[in-house]
Design an enzyme around this catalytic site. Structure first.
Site: not given
Length: 276
Positions: A57, A208, A204
């Site tokens: 990262y 949708g 997580p």
């Protein structure tokens, strides 16, 4: 449904199950940096005790930022980081780096960036296909025995790879992609649950964007007076006591939304509707 609020990683390192993924804290301007530091500090203020980062990262920049924002760290805060990938200027921009000597260098570099004497949870970001698993995990085991690492985790592994790694050293955590609408790694989660291994799903909070599935999530969100993201996180917490979600964001508002998911209570019926 009442889900446990904490989990003991490796059997002894207790953290709150709802953590924070720091990968989105990648400032490009001074103003961005101030915002990212504020997000990291707000996470701790909200009671987060597990923050996930990685060398990947920002090639160390994310670890530097967390140290700037949070060091000296609260006694109950665990900064988990990952090694096993190096930057390259060709191809995808990264390469596997699982040679024992390289892993040792990467751990030393992470200790310096994070201003730590010991990394309580050190995760292998990817298994290097060019290096025997026994050599990679053996190197981390040696670093653990030297006191530079507290516990060892893996990322993006199969059930078979997890078993092979556990034959070399105790594995405290696994970090695979997993959420309410993407359960490809359900067998890995179940293997972790049976062995008492923490399962840290990345990405997580996916809830949708279209179709019947997201409509069901939206309906349940309305029933419990929460957002769809909070419902998706609440389902993870209810699904298995081994799951430690690490939703990430660069926004204080989104951070507060995510952390508040820990208070969302699903009924058995709502959980089953989501699960189906």
């Amino acid at each position: 449904m009442t889900a446990p609020k904490t989990f003991r990683i490796g059997g002894d390192l207790e953290v709150r199950r709802l953590g924070f993924g720091a990968m989105h804290l990648r400032p490009e301007t001074a103003e961005d940096r101030a915002t990212c530091i504020a997000v990291a500090r707000r996470a701790v203020e909200l009671g987060v005790t597990l923050i996930d980062t990685a060398h990947l990262y920002g090639w160390g920049a994310n670890e530097d930022l967390l140290a700037e924002a949070l060091h000296p760290y609260p006694a109950d805060l665990v900064i988990a980081t990952k090694v096993g990938i190096r930057h390259t200027t060709s191809g995808e921009g990264w390469r596997h780096a699982g040679e024992p000597a390289d892993l040792r260098d990467q751990v030393d570099e992470a200790l310096l960036r994070l201003r730590l004497d010991r990394i309580e949870l050190l995760q292998l970001h990817r298994l290097d296909p060019g290096v025997p698993i026994a050599d990679q995990l053996g190197a981390l085991r040696d670093l653990r025995d030297e006191g530079k690492i507290g516990r060892i985790g893996l990322s993006e592994v199969t059930v078979a790879e997890l078993a092979e790694a556990r034959a070399v050293v105790d594995i405290a955590s696994v970090q695979n992609r997993y959420n309410l609408l993407d359960r490809e790694h359900e067998p890995v989660l179940k293997a972790c649950e049976e062995a008492g291994i923490a399962f840290l799903p990345w990405r997580p909070a996916a809830a949708g964007t279209s179709g019947a599935r997201s409509s069901q999530i939206a309906a349940i969100a309305q029933e419990v007076d929460a957002t769809p993201t909070q419902v998706a996180l609440a389902w993870l917490l209810a699904h298995s006591p081994a799951v430690l979600p690490i939703p990430g964001t660069s926004s204080v508002a989104h951070l507060e939304e995510n952390v508040a998911a820990g208070a969302v209570q699903l009924t058995e019926d709502q959980y089953e509707r989501l699960t189906k």
